[in-house]
Design an enzyme around this catalytic site. Structure first.
Site, PDB file in Angstrom:
ATOM      1  N   THR A   9       0.819  -1.208   0.000  1.00  0.00           N
ATOM      2  CA  THR A   9       0.000   0.000   0.000  1.00  0.00           C
ATOM      3  C   THR A   9       0.855   1.260   0.000  1.00  0.00           C
ATOM      4  O   THR A   9       1.975   1.258   0.525  1.00  0.00           O
ATOM      5  CB  THR A   9      -0.911  -0.006   1.248  1.00  0.00           C
ATOM      6  OG1 THR A   9      -1.478   1.287   1.426  1.00  0.00           O
ATOM      7  CG2 THR A   9      -0.150  -0.352   2.517  1.00  0.00           C
ATOM      8  N   ASP A  10       0.297   2.346  -0.531  1.00  0.00           N
ATOM      9  CA  ASP A  10       1.010   3.636  -0.483  1.00  0.00           C
ATOM     10  C   ASP A  10       1.173   4.130   0.954  1.00  0.00           C
ATOM     11  O   ASP A  10       1.982   5.015   1.228  1.00  0.00           O
ATOM     12  CB  ASP A  10       0.298   4.690  -1.341  1.00  0.00           C
ATOM     13  CG  ASP A  10      -1.153   4.962  -0.937  1.00  0.00           C
ATOM     14  OD1 ASP A  10      -1.651   4.325   0.012  1.00  0.00           O
ATOM     15  OD2 ASP A  10      -1.789   5.825  -1.584  1.00  0.00           O
ATOM     16  N   GLU A  11       0.362   3.554   1.882  1.00  0.00           N
ATOM     17  CA  GLU A  11       0.424   4.032   3.269  1.00  0.00           C
ATOM     18  C   GLU A  11       1.772   3.749   3.926  1.00  0.00           C
ATOM     19  O   GLU A  11       2.084   4.331   4.961  1.00  0.00           O
ATOM     20  CB  GLU A  11      -0.703   3.428   4.107  1.00  0.00           C
ATOM     21  CG  GLU A  11      -2.065   3.873   3.623  1.00  0.00           C
ATOM     22  CD  GLU A  11      -3.184   3.657   4.631  1.00  0.00           C
ATOM     23  OE1 GLU A  11      -2.907   3.397   5.806  1.00  0.00           O
ATOM     24  OE2 GLU A  11      -4.345   3.767   4.218  1.00  0.00           O
TER      25      GLU A  11
ATOM     26  N   TYR B 136      -1.744  -0.436  11.212  1.00  0.00           N
ATOM     27  CA  TYR B 136      -1.959  -1.115   9.921  1.00  0.00           C
ATOM     28  C   TYR B 136      -0.791  -0.851   8.980  1.00  0.00           C
ATOM     29  O   TYR B 136      -0.173  -1.794   8.457  1.00  0.00           O
ATOM     30  CB  TYR B 136      -3.271  -0.633   9.269  1.00  0.00           C
ATOM     31  CG  TYR B 136      -3.320  -0.921   7.781  1.00  0.00           C
ATOM     32  CD1 TYR B 136      -3.462  -2.223   7.306  1.00  0.00           C
ATOM     33  CD2 TYR B 136      -3.211   0.111   6.834  1.00  0.00           C
ATOM     34  CE1 TYR B 136      -3.492  -2.496   5.932  1.00  0.00           C
ATOM     35  CE2 TYR B 136      -3.230  -0.157   5.468  1.00  0.00           C
ATOM     36  CZ  TYR B 136      -3.364  -1.457   5.027  1.00  0.00           C
ATOM     37  OH  TYR B 136      -3.377  -1.723   3.673  1.00  0.00           O
TER      38      TYR B 136
ATOM     39  N   LYS C 249       2.142  -3.395   7.355  1.00  0.00           N
ATOM     40  CA  LYS C 249       2.365  -3.595   5.914  1.00  0.00           C
ATOM     41  C   LYS C 249       3.816  -3.239   5.557  1.00  0.00           C
ATOM     42  O   LYS C 249       4.449  -3.902   4.731  1.00  0.00           O
ATOM     43  CB  LYS C 249       1.403  -2.735   5.091  1.00  0.00           C
ATOM     44  CG  LYS C 249      -0.058  -3.117   5.192  1.00  0.00           C
ATOM     45  CD  LYS C 249      -0.401  -4.470   4.599  1.00  0.00           C
ATOM     46  CE  LYS C 249      -0.330  -4.516   3.094  1.00  0.00           C
ATOM     47  NZ  LYS C 249      -0.789  -5.827   2.565  1.00  0.00           N
TER      48      LYS C 249
HETATM   49  P1  NAD Z   1     -10.224  -6.738   2.603  1.00  0.00           P
HETATM   50  O1  NAD Z   1     -10.174  -6.446   4.052  1.00  0.00           O
HETATM   51  O2  NAD Z   1     -11.450  -6.394   1.822  1.00  0.00           O
HETATM   52  O3  NAD Z   1      -9.945  -8.301   2.350  1.00  0.00           O
HETATM   53  C1  NAD Z   1      -8.971  -9.007   3.045  1.00  0.00           C
HETATM   54  C2  NAD Z   1      -9.221 -10.492   2.819  1.00  0.00           C
HETATM   55  O4  NAD Z   1      -8.165 -11.214   3.467  1.00  0.00           O
HETATM   56  C3  NAD Z   1     -10.535 -11.008   3.399  1.00  0.00           C
HETATM   57  O5  NAD Z   1     -11.182 -11.858   2.492  1.00  0.00           O
HETATM   58  C4  NAD Z   1     -10.107 -11.775   4.656  1.00  0.00           C
HETATM   59  O6  NAD Z   1     -10.982 -12.843   4.991  1.00  0.00           O
HETATM   60  C5  NAD Z   1      -8.742 -12.283   4.216  1.00  0.00           C
HETATM   61  N1  NAD Z   1      -7.858 -12.573   5.351  1.00  0.00           N
HETATM   62  C6  NAD Z   1      -7.617 -11.778   6.435  1.00  0.00           C
HETATM   63  N2  NAD Z   1      -6.766 -12.401   7.282  1.00  0.00           N
HETATM   64  C7  NAD Z   1      -6.445 -13.594   6.716  1.00  0.00           C
HETATM   65  C8  NAD Z   1      -5.601 -14.664   7.097  1.00  0.00           C
HETATM   66  N3  NAD Z   1      -4.921 -14.640   8.243  1.00  0.00           N
HETATM   67  N4  NAD Z   1      -5.503 -15.734   6.262  1.00  0.00           N
HETATM   68  C9  NAD Z   1      -6.206 -15.783   5.093  1.00  0.00           C
HETATM   69  N5  NAD Z   1      -7.029 -14.797   4.697  1.00  0.00           N
HETATM   70  C10 NAD Z   1      -7.149 -13.715   5.497  1.00  0.00           C
HETATM   71  O7  NAD Z   1      -8.939  -6.031   1.990  1.00  0.00           O
HETATM   72  P2  NAD Z   1      -8.729  -5.309   0.573  1.00  0.00           P
HETATM   73  O8  NAD Z   1      -9.174  -3.902   0.682  1.00  0.00           O
HETATM   74  O9  NAD Z   1      -9.256  -6.186  -0.484  1.00  0.00           O
HETATM   75  O10 NAD Z   1      -7.133  -5.297   0.518  1.00  0.00           O
HETATM   76  C11 NAD Z   1      -6.426  -6.416  -0.022  1.00  0.00           C
HETATM   77  C12 NAD Z   1      -4.937  -6.134   0.054  1.00  0.00           C
HETATM   78  O11 NAD Z   1      -4.626  -4.950  -0.683  1.00  0.00           O
HETATM   79  C13 NAD Z   1      -4.428  -5.891   1.474  1.00  0.00           C
HETATM   80  O12 NAD Z   1      -3.170  -6.498   1.581  1.00  0.00           O
HETATM   81  C14 NAD Z   1      -4.296  -4.376   1.563  1.00  0.00           C
HETATM   82  O13 NAD Z   1      -3.267  -4.021   2.460  1.00  0.00           O
HETATM   83  C15 NAD Z   1      -3.933  -4.020   0.145  1.00  0.00           C
HETATM   84  N6  NAD Z   1      -4.339  -2.699  -0.335  1.00  0.00           N
HETATM   85  C16 NAD Z   1      -5.644  -2.270  -0.200  1.00  0.00           C
HETATM   86  C17 NAD Z   1      -6.015  -1.035  -0.735  1.00  0.00           C
HETATM   87  C18 NAD Z   1      -7.436  -0.550  -0.647  1.00  0.00           C
HETATM   88  O14 NAD Z   1      -7.701   0.608  -1.012  1.00  0.00           O
HETATM   89  N7  NAD Z   1      -8.398  -1.350  -0.201  1.00  0.00           N
HETATM   90  C19 NAD Z   1      -5.061  -0.237  -1.374  1.00  0.00           C
HETATM   91  C20 NAD Z   1      -3.737  -0.695  -1.462  1.00  0.00           C
HETATM   92  C21 NAD Z   1      -3.396  -1.927  -0.954  1.00  0.00           C
HETATM   93  O1  DAU Z   2      -4.098   4.072   0.599  1.00  0.00           O
HETATM   94  C1  DAU Z   2      -4.373   2.707   0.552  1.00  0.00           C
HETATM   95  C2  DAU Z   2      -5.180   2.298   1.760  1.00  0.00           C
HETATM   96  O2  DAU Z   2      -6.497   2.804   1.565  1.00  0.00           O
HETATM   97  C3  DAU Z   2      -5.204   0.791   1.981  1.00  0.00           C
HETATM   98  O3  DAU Z   2      -3.905   0.361   2.269  1.00  0.00           O
HETATM   99  C4  DAU Z   2      -6.160   0.426   3.132  1.00  0.00           C
HETATM  100  O4  DAU Z   2      -6.244  -0.968   3.255  1.00  0.00           O
HETATM  101  C5  DAU Z   2      -7.518   1.003   2.818  1.00  0.00           C
HETATM  102  O5  DAU Z   2      -8.417   0.730   3.871  1.00  0.00           O
HETATM  103  C6  DAU Z   2      -7.431   2.510   2.584  1.00  0.00           C
HETATM  104  O6  DAU Z   2      -7.084   3.206   3.802  1.00  0.00           O
HETATM  105  P1  DAU Z   2      -7.746   4.611   4.190  1.00  0.00           P
HETATM  106  O7  DAU Z   2      -7.601   4.800   5.642  1.00  0.00           O
HETATM  107  O8  DAU Z   2      -7.301   5.693   3.293  1.00  0.00           O
HETATM  108  O9  DAU Z   2      -9.281   4.269   3.785  1.00  0.00           O
HETATM  109  P2  DAU Z   2     -10.683   4.543   4.531  1.00  0.00           P
HETATM  110  O10 DAU Z   2     -11.734   4.197   3.533  1.00  0.00           O
HETATM  111  O11 DAU Z   2     -10.742   3.909   5.858  1.00  0.00           O
HETATM  112  O12 DAU Z   2     -10.666   6.118   4.732  1.00  0.00           O
HETATM  113  C7  DAU Z   2     -10.489   7.011   3.637  1.00  0.00           C
HETATM  114  C8  DAU Z   2     -10.499   8.419   4.189  1.00  0.00           C
HETATM  115  O13 DAU Z   2     -11.836   8.736   4.648  1.00  0.00           O
HETATM  116  C9  DAU Z   2      -9.594   8.622   5.385  1.00  0.00           C
HETATM  117  O14 DAU Z   2      -9.029   9.917   5.325  1.00  0.00           O
HETATM  118  C10 DAU Z   2     -10.532   8.532   6.598  1.00  0.00           C
HETATM  119  C11 DAU Z   2     -11.833   9.069   6.044  1.00  0.00           C
HETATM  120  N1  DAU Z   2     -13.086   8.504   6.609  1.00  0.00           N
HETATM  121  C12 DAU Z   2     -13.217   7.146   6.635  1.00  0.00           C
HETATM  122  C13 DAU Z   2     -14.353   6.569   7.146  1.00  0.00           C
HETATM  123  C14 DAU Z   2     -14.501   5.065   7.196  1.00  0.00           C
HETATM  124  C15 DAU Z   2     -14.096   9.331   7.064  1.00  0.00           C
HETATM  125  O15 DAU Z   2     -13.987  10.577   7.003  1.00  0.00           O
HETATM  126  N2  DAU Z   2     -15.224   8.753   7.575  1.00  0.00           N
HETATM  127  C16 DAU Z   2     -15.386   7.405   7.656  1.00  0.00           C
HETATM  128  O16 DAU Z   2     -16.447   6.961   8.170  1.00  0.00           O
END
Ligand code: NAD
Ligand code: DAU
Length: 343
Positions: free
Chosen positions: A125-127, A153, A157
């Site tokens: 992730t970019d985080e 988190y 990562k």
């Molecule tokens: P998500 O939370 O929607 O899905 C995570 C999945 O992993 C779920 O199906 C969960 O059951 C499974 N899981 C959790 N713990 C596990 C374990 N111990 N063993 C096997 N399976 C397990 O997450 P997402 O948003 O789809 O993110 C997927 C990946 O991409 C993550 O690694 C996250 O860090 C990365 N990522 C997410 C975003 C985003 O915007 N959502 C952006 C950049 C990177």
């Molecule tokens: O940048 C990549 C990341 O993006 C991934 O690595 C993470 O897995 C993914 O969850 C996401 O993280 P963020 O913290 O950016 O996403 P989230 O949707 O939780 O929040 C986006 C922004 O919105 C953040 O600034 C917090 C804000 N927010 C979020 C929620 C849930 C609110 O203002 N209100 C809310 O209820």
């Protein structure tokens, strides 16, 4: 090609499985998922009968089960999406993040070392780069930006990324890492900003914006992320990191207002609640490397992607309403009650 996809019952992993089964109908895809609160087998129902697909419920931290799976499947590639992914949950309880995101990554890579692999890909992730100041729009994250994580988190990562690079250097494991910005699209769990706001707006419930809502995220349609990973596992250079981002920076408050507009809901639903602890201000990816080396560019414009996403939530109410009526209810009441929002 036989690919193990971990975390495939979650948001991005499921979209990746659909993408790969369509793009490479001759590949075998084995989905490994623990089915935590964020994993949903019903998401995969359209592919469960596909002979090229197998689902197995396993925790990536379960070493014997993972080794047994490698003995059965002899995978060519592992793509690791499995993670605890929600920043707010990590602030409440970091431990499971360390377990799954760090130890789980190590177990998968140990299996790759033991049984051999063509490519291990870590979905990061970019985080991991921390955040950028709002008053420096000229700054972007590149692959050489130092790791500087803010939350439990993102630090878990970041730790996993360091481990992946260490396994490459020490054991010559053929690895790649992608660091992507915020994804949006179908099957996004409703604890995250965009699906939460869509679901609440559709239910005429308050839209809880943290703090002033001026934090900036760089949004990418999930299919563009999946295409980037497909390119990296086939053509990316071993040992390399690739940043993936949409050049689409938006303030949270503007996203929420846009969702209100698209759904014909009043902005008076917006309510400012207590901010996230340590809240990152701005993420912004420089995707020059993946563009120059692999020819990747985002294809979906945000204006189109958000319409498609809203349409999906309108057409798939049962998917998210089932989640909202389960354990999620307690999560929401606790998390947002603490922030001063009482439903
Ligand atoms: P998500 O939370 O929607 O899905 C995570 C999945 O992993 C779920 O199906 C969960 O059951 C499974 N899981 C959790 N713990 C596990 C374990 N111990 N063993 C096997 N399976 C397990 O997450 P997402 O948003 O789809 O993110 C997927 C990946 O991409 C993550 O690694 C996250 O860090 C990365 N990522 C997410 C975003 C985003 O915007 N959502 C952006 C950049 C990177
Ligand atoms: O940048 C990549 C990341 O993006 C991934 O690595 C993470 O897995 C993914 O969850 C996401 O993280 P963020 O913290 O950016 O996403 P989230 O949707 O939780 O929040 C986006 C922004 O919105 C953040 O600034 C917090 C804000 N927010 C979020 C929620 C849930 C609110 O203002 N209100 C809310 O209820």
């Amino acid at each position: 090609m036989n690919i193990i996809v971990t975390g495939g019952a979650g948001f991005i992993g499921s979209n990746f499985i659909f993408y790969m089964l369509k793009a490479h109908p001759d590949y075998r895809i084995v989905c490994v998922d623990k089915l935590t609160y964020a994993g949903n087998l019903s998401t995969l129902k359209s592919v469960l009968d596909n002979p090229q697909f197998r689902f197995i419920k396993v925790d990536i931290c379960d070493r014997p089960a993972i080794y047994q799976l490698f003995e059965e499947e002899h995978p060519d590639v592992v793509v690791n999406f499995a993670a605890e992914s929600h920043v707010d949950r990590s602030i409440e309880n970091p431990e499971i993040f360390l377990q799954t995101n760090i130890i789980g990554t190590a177990v998968l890579m140990d299996a790759c070392r033991k049984y051999g692999i063509k490519r291990y890909h870590q979905v990061s992730t970019d985080e991991v780069y921390g955040d950028l100041p709002l008053d420096r729009p000229d700054l972007f994250f590149t692959e050489t930006t130092p790791i500087h994580a803010s939350s439990p988190y993102s630090s878990s990562k970041a730790a996993a990324d360091l481990l992946v690079q260490a396994y490459h250097r020490t054991y010559k494991l053929p690895v790649t890492i992608s660091r992507c910005s915020n994804n949006y699209g179908p099957y996004h769990f409703p604890e995250k900003l965009i699906p939460l706001m869509i679901a609440n707006a559709l239910n005429n419930k308050p839209l809880p914006v943290y703090g002033e809502g001026v934090n900036v995220r760089d949004w990418l349609y999930v299919e563009d992320h999946c295409r980037a990973i497909d390119l990296i596992i086939h053509k990316g250079r071993e040992g390399e990191v690739y940043n993936v981002g949409g050049h689409n920076e938006m303030r949270n408050i503007d996203i929420v207002k846009l969702i209100c507009k698209e759904l014909g809901k009043p902005e008076s639903l917006i309510i400012h609640v207590q901010d996230r602890k340590g809240h990152d201000m701005r993420y912004a990816i420089d995707p020059t490397k993946i563009h120059n080396e692999l020819g990747w560019l985002p294809e979906t414009k945000f204006a189109d992607g958000i319409k498609k996403t809203i349409r999906w939530y309108l057409d798939n109410r049962t998917w998210w309403e089932t989640i909202l009526s389960g354990e999620y209810k307690n999560y929401y009441e606790q998390m947002y009650g603490k922030r001063g929002l009482h439903a």
